[in-house]
Design a protein around this motif. Structure first.
Motif, mmCIF file in Angstrom:
data_model
loop_
_atom_site.group_PDB
_atom_site.id
_atom_site.type_symbol
_atom_site.label_atom_id
_atom_site.label_comp_id
_atom_site.label_asym_id
_atom_site.label_seq_id
_atom_site.Cartn_x
_atom_site.Cartn_y
_atom_site.Cartn_z
ATOM 1 N N GLY A 134 -6.644 3.210 -1.913
ATOM 2 C CA GLY A 134 -6.016 1.914 -1.721
ATOM 3 C C GLY A 134 -6.920 0.904 -1.043
ATOM 4 N N SER B 151 -0.729 2.174 -9.634
ATOM 5 C CA SER B 151 -0.962 2.345 -8.198
ATOM 6 C C SER B 151 -2.030 1.373 -7.702
ATOM 7 N N GLY C 136 -0.893 2.971 4.313
ATOM 8 C CA GLY C 136 0.036 3.140 3.203
ATOM 9 C C GLY C 136 0.368 4.591 2.920
ATOM 10 N N GLN D 161 -9.357 -0.360 -3.744
ATOM 11 C CA GLN D 161 -8.635 -1.129 -4.752
ATOM 12 C C GLN D 161 -8.221 -2.492 -4.209
ATOM 13 N N ALA D 162 -7.810 -2.542 -2.940
ATOM 14 C CA ALA D 162 -7.462 -3.820 -2.319
ATOM 15 C C ALA D 162 -8.702 -4.691 -2.120
ATOM 16 N N GLY E 248 -4.913 0.410 3.530
ATOM 17 C CA GLY E 248 -4.794 1.409 2.477
ATOM 18 C C GLY E 248 -4.464 2.781 3.021
ATOM 19 N N ALA F 19 -1.689 -1.668 -4.894
ATOM 20 C CA ALA F 19 -2.593 -1.762 -3.742
ATOM 21 C C ALA F 19 -3.336 -3.096 -3.759
ATOM 22 N N THR G 271 0.828 -1.209 0.000
ATOM 23 C CA THR G 271 0.000 0.000 0.000
ATOM 24 C C THR G 271 0.862 1.258 0.000
ATOM 25 N N ALA H 135 1.958 1.782 -3.538
ATOM 26 C CA ALA H 135 0.830 2.269 -4.338
ATOM 27 C C ALA H 135 0.681 3.783 -4.201
#
Length: 377
Positions: free
Chosen positions: A88, A261, A292, A91-92, A289, A265, A71, A74
């Protein structure tokens, strides 16, 4: 250029200033511990012991660090292009679907070393796809990337809830999670790596995703500092007008950067899903996230800084749990306060000590050059 913003040597920029911010953050955290009537030294001992006291503790620390490396990378990639990816988490989340689908499809008849590359591809593609739309909205419609990525976090959480409740949950199950993966969907732990140092990983879920995180760190370094695309990203991050004047296509860089990015992530999902629980659960991201962002800030958006910064936050997570267990008056919320102080001094107040440090470094280096000139004469 004024002294506080003069260019500093790498060891000052990436070493001394973050170290000073970190020391101040822990000093203030010590005052908070004092306010609740506990000893800061005892708390520090339990934190260090809980993070590094034995092989199992180190395994947990590095397990958390693995997640934060992804993260952090990212966020750092987006930073270099002048973008602030706060998505993040989402996206994760969505990348977890890609990981789960790969495992549910292949885990019963393929070994882990075949399933793992497919899961990496699934995590990367799903994470990149979820970051594509915010990037496209900013590049083509002028929507601010911070707003759209935050909004997409909530959409991703709702999508995850739906997928687990209506699609991926086994029939008859009340828990919002997939079935437990077979051996093909379970990553091996790094017992051999710990045994080199005479340690045992114990029950810690320290797994091969850590090696992938290190490889991703090297890949980001190559991308940002050794490729044409990385040069274009950094140029746009430093001066969009100069990038446009040089013929760099701004929209293209924004979209590509956000997809890279998002892919980074997304790879974070491999660690908890295939390396710890061996199934996808509703809240597997657990705020990684947002951590990160702090990791990227503290690591100065450089992989060489992000790795130790991620380990530091791994220490805070693992060592903080030990503090909460050994010192009941220091609750888990107090540990969150300590983490917040580190984020505060590493991020929002990052420039607090820079002017004084810059003046001291310039004065010392100027005196050193004068002495060298006198000797040379």
């Amino acid at each position: 250029m004024s002294t506080p913003y003069a260019k500093l040597p790498g060891w000052v920029e990436y070493g001394l200033i973050p170290l000073v911010n970190l020391v101040v953050a822990f000093a203030v955290a010590g005052l908070v511990v004092l306010l609740v009537g506990e000893s800061p030294l005892e708390a520090a001992y339990h934190m260090v012991n809980g993070a590094f006291g034995r092989g199992e503790y180190i395994g947990f620390t590095l397990y958390y660090a693995t997640t934060f490396i992804f993260t952090g990378l990212a966020v750092a990639v987006a930073f270099h292009a002048g973008l602030f990816n706060i998505g993040g988490e989402g996206q994760a989340y969505v990348a977890g679907i890609g990981v789960a689908l790969a495992c549910l499809w292949l885990d019963r008849f393929m070994p882990w070393y075949v399933v793992f590359p497919v899961a990496i591809l699934g995590a990367s593609l799903f994470g990149a796809a979820w970051a594509f739309l915010p990037g496209w909205f900013q590049a083509k419609r002028g929507s601010h990337i911070v707003i759209t990525t935050i909004m997409f976090n909530f959409i991703a959480a709702s999508l995850m809830n739906y997928m687990l409740n209506r699609v991926l949950k086994p029939l008859g199950s009340m828990s919002l999670e997939t079935r437990t993966f077979e051996a093909g969907g379970q990553l091996p732990r790094l017992d051999w790596l710990m045994s080199i140092f005479g340690l045992s990983v114990g029950t810690a879920p320290f797994n091969v995703t850590f090696l992938l995180a290190l490889a991703a760190s090297f890949g980001v370094w190559v991308l940002i500092w050794r490729t044409k695309l990385g040069y274009e990203m950094r140029t746009m991050g430093h001066s969009p007008s100069a990038a446009r004047y040089a013929g760099i296509k701004e929209a293209r860089i924004i979209v590509i950067t956000m997809m890279i990015s998002g892919a980074l992530a997304g790879m974070m999902a491999l660690n908890p899903i295939m390396g710890e629980t061996y199934r996808m659960q509703l809240d597997f991201v657990q705020g990684a996230g947002f951590v990160g962002i702090a990791v990227a800030l503290m690591g100065r958006s450089h992989p060489a800084g992000i790795i130790p910064a991620a380990i530091l936050f791994g220490v805070l997570y693992q060592g903080g749990a030990e503090i909460a267990f050994e010192m009941p008056s220091i609750s888990r919320d107090m540990i969150v306060i300590i983490q917040g102080l580190v984020i505060l001094f590493a991020g929002a107040l990052e420039h607090m000590f820079r002017p004084a440090i810059t003046r001291a470094v310039l004065a010392f280096s100027g005196r050193g050059r004068t002495q060298a000139a006198v000797k040379g004469a």
